[in-house]
Design an enzyme around this catalytic site. Sequence first.
Site, PDB file in Angstrom:
ATOM      1  N   LYS A 171     -49.499 -33.392  18.090  1.00 32.11           N
ATOM      2  CA  LYS A 171     -49.008 -32.841  19.364  1.00 32.11           C
ATOM      3  C   LYS A 171     -49.041 -33.906  20.470  1.00 32.11           C
ATOM      4  O   LYS A 171     -48.150 -33.963  21.334  1.00 32.11           O
ATOM      5  CB  LYS A 171     -49.853 -31.618  19.758  1.00 32.11           C
ATOM      6  CG  LYS A 171     -49.515 -31.019  21.111  1.00 32.11           C
ATOM      7  CD  LYS A 171     -48.141 -30.373  21.185  1.00 32.11           C
ATOM      8  CE  LYS A 171     -47.872 -29.863  22.589  1.00 32.11           C
ATOM      9  NZ  LYS A 171     -46.559 -29.241  22.751  1.00 32.11           N
ATOM     10  N   LYS A 239     -51.929 -33.501  31.830  1.00 34.68           N
ATOM     11  CA  LYS A 239     -53.084 -33.366  30.916  1.00 34.68           C
ATOM     12  C   LYS A 239     -52.771 -34.016  29.564  1.00 34.68           C
ATOM     13  O   LYS A 239     -53.559 -34.778  29.014  1.00 34.68           O
ATOM     14  CB  LYS A 239     -53.408 -31.877  30.735  1.00 34.68           C
ATOM     15  CG  LYS A 239     -54.297 -31.561  29.553  1.00 34.68           C
ATOM     16  CD  LYS A 239     -54.190 -30.097  29.115  1.00 34.68           C
ATOM     17  CE  LYS A 239     -52.829 -29.635  28.741  1.00 34.68           C
ATOM     18  NZ  LYS A 239     -52.622 -28.909  27.522  1.00 34.68           N
TER      19      LYS A 239
HETATM   20  P1  NAP Z   1     -50.478 -20.802  31.364  1.00 33.37           P
HETATM   21  O1  NAP Z   1     -49.219 -20.082  31.667  1.00 33.37           O
HETATM   22  O2  NAP Z   1     -51.280 -21.407  32.436  1.00 33.37           O
HETATM   23  O3  NAP Z   1     -51.370 -19.790  30.508  1.00 33.37           O
HETATM   24  C1  NAP Z   1     -52.711 -20.011  30.215  1.00 33.37           C
HETATM   25  C2  NAP Z   1     -53.404 -18.673  30.258  1.00 33.37           C
HETATM   26  O4  NAP Z   1     -54.765 -18.843  29.856  1.00 33.37           O
HETATM   27  C3  NAP Z   1     -53.406 -18.050  31.650  1.00 33.37           C
HETATM   28  O5  NAP Z   1     -52.905 -16.732  31.563  1.00 33.37           O
HETATM   29  C4  NAP Z   1     -54.871 -18.109  32.045  1.00 33.37           C
HETATM   30  O6  NAP Z   1     -55.277 -16.996  32.823  1.00 33.37           O
HETATM   31  C5  NAP Z   1     -55.540 -18.041  30.705  1.00 33.37           C
HETATM   32  N1  NAP Z   1     -56.896 -18.594  30.747  1.00 33.37           N
HETATM   33  C6  NAP Z   1     -57.284 -19.782  31.248  1.00 33.37           C
HETATM   34  N2  NAP Z   1     -58.601 -19.933  31.094  1.00 33.37           N
HETATM   35  C7  NAP Z   1     -59.025 -18.789  30.503  1.00 33.37           C
HETATM   36  C8  NAP Z   1     -60.282 -18.327  30.119  1.00 33.37           C
HETATM   37  N3  NAP Z   1     -61.384 -19.078  30.305  1.00 33.37           N
HETATM   38  N4  NAP Z   1     -60.357 -17.100  29.539  1.00 33.37           N
HETATM   39  C9  NAP Z   1     -59.259 -16.355  29.331  1.00 33.37           C
HETATM   40  N5  NAP Z   1     -58.024 -16.729  29.695  1.00 33.37           N
HETATM   41  C10 NAP Z   1     -57.921 -17.942  30.276  1.00 33.37           C
HETATM   42  O7  NAP Z   1     -50.212 -21.987  30.316  1.00 33.37           O
HETATM   43  P2  NAP Z   1     -49.126 -22.043  29.147  1.00 33.37           P
HETATM   44  O8  NAP Z   1     -47.920 -22.710  29.666  1.00 33.37           O
HETATM   45  O9  NAP Z   1     -49.037 -20.717  28.461  1.00 33.37           O
HETATM   46  O10 NAP Z   1     -49.846 -23.121  28.184  1.00 33.37           O
HETATM   47  C11 NAP Z   1     -50.925 -22.758  27.312  1.00 33.37           C
HETATM   48  C12 NAP Z   1     -51.160 -23.934  26.356  1.00 33.37           C
HETATM   49  O11 NAP Z   1     -49.967 -24.157  25.590  1.00 33.37           O
HETATM   50  C13 NAP Z   1     -51.478 -25.257  27.066  1.00 33.37           C
HETATM   51  O12 NAP Z   1     -52.420 -25.974  26.326  1.00 33.37           O
HETATM   52  C14 NAP Z   1     -50.136 -25.964  27.073  1.00 33.37           C
HETATM   53  O13 NAP Z   1     -50.288 -27.370  27.127  1.00 33.37           O
HETATM   54  C15 NAP Z   1     -49.542 -25.498  25.747  1.00 33.37           C
HETATM   55  N6  NAP Z   1     -48.064 -25.496  25.672  1.00 33.37           N
HETATM   56  C16 NAP Z   1     -47.308 -24.969  26.678  1.00 33.37           C
HETATM   57  C17 NAP Z   1     -45.901 -24.978  26.562  1.00 33.37           C
HETATM   58  C18 NAP Z   1     -45.010 -24.442  27.654  1.00 33.37           C
HETATM   59  O14 NAP Z   1     -43.784 -24.673  27.588  1.00 33.37           O
HETATM   60  N7  NAP Z   1     -45.513 -23.739  28.667  1.00 33.37           N
HETATM   61  C19 NAP Z   1     -45.302 -25.496  25.419  1.00 33.37           C
HETATM   62  C20 NAP Z   1     -46.109 -25.990  24.398  1.00 33.37           C
HETATM   63  C21 NAP Z   1     -47.492 -25.983  24.520  1.00 33.37           C
HETATM   64  P3  NAP Z   1     -55.060 -16.896  34.425  1.00 33.37           P
HETATM   65  O15 NAP Z   1     -53.947 -15.900  34.578  1.00 33.37           O
HETATM   66  O16 NAP Z   1     -56.347 -16.398  34.961  1.00 33.37           O
HETATM   67  O17 NAP Z   1     -54.714 -18.266  34.924  1.00 33.37           O
END
Ligand code: NAP
Length: 299
Positions: A171, A239
């Site tokens: 990744k 990150k």
């Molecule tokens: P995001 O929208 O910020 O979602 C992360 C979620 O995790 C949020 O809802 C957050 O809650 C929750 N969270 C954070 N800390 C937590 C905890 N301690 N306990 C429970 N829930 C918690 O991020 P995302 O875009 O979905 O990305 C998630 C992962 O996938 C990351 O590692 C990212 O690098 C990877 N990724 C993302 C994409 C993309 O296109 N977005 C593509 C590939 C990979 P809150 O609502 O409280 O903030």
Amino acid sequence: MANVAFIGLGIMGLPMAVNLVKAGHQVTGYNRSPAKVDKFVADGGKGASTVAEAVKEADVVITMVPDSPDVEAVVTGDDGIFANAKQGAQWIDFSTIRPDVAGQLAKDAAQAGLKPLDAPVSGGEAGAIDGALSIMVGGETADFEAASDVFDAVGKTVVHVGPSGSGQTVKAANQLIVAANIEALSEAVVFLEAYGVDTEAALKVLGGGLAGSKVLDQKGQKMLDRSFDPGFRLQLHHKDLNIVTSAAREAGVTIPLGAVVAQLVGSMVNQGEGSLDHSGLFKLVEQLSGRDENSPDKD
Ligand code: NAP
């Protein structure tokens, strides 16, 4: 069909959890901010108000949170996954985190009686909604094979790439390639606009040749429209570029292009633009040529 706990219902997690429900799994969701749990319940899932409650009956526990410290926070401690999941349960971490942290957490998980897989994904929000993600999986072969029903519900290209931590290493390489592509595409669009070329037509023909890419298909129009709603936030790509530049240094590998793009993405984050989609790097590329909206010479 499995009893699944899904921790982290954000941009990626929520549609992935919904696809697991649609595939017939019984899914209990937990998220730090409770409004996202309500959304999941409205979409047919079950809600939990703590990690411990979500995981206690689960055969498969999934995490999809932003960064290494977030994964550590949900797995450790008295309320965490390791202390509360059933013995023999699978733990699949779909988050993108540091490979060394993934390797260490896999050891801790095994000691707690769980079967760990690091399984970061690529394909963006659209891939998550469509159940068409690419998933690069590290861990034991038998555990990978046992999780096939779960992977099939959320992914299209699912590959076991080696032992624990190696999914995250692949990744990191993915994020290097994507960032360099976004930077090159941004530079090309600024260049084309400077010559007054019809950029819609230009991107159409570029997309059919060797310059074509999924980045061009998914991000080109966003640049032309100056529409940078996330998607994948620059903060998260920052990150990931920290992960790949430091992992490369530790391995004695030189990645000059990666280092430059990491600095540019870092600059956007330092200027308060981290919540834009990563295609928003385009704004900095425009600024470097004095062609952004604030430039006095903007024609
Ligand atoms: P995001 O929208 O910020 O979602 C992360 C979620 O995790 C949020 O809802 C957050 O809650 C929750 N969270 C954070 N800390 C937590 C905890 N301690 N306990 C429970 N829930 C918690 O991020 P995302 O875009 O979905 O990305 C998630 C992962 O996938 C990351 O590692 C990212 O690098 C990877 N990724 C993302 C994409 C993309 O296109 N977005 C593509 C590939 C990979 P809150 O609502 O409280 O903030």
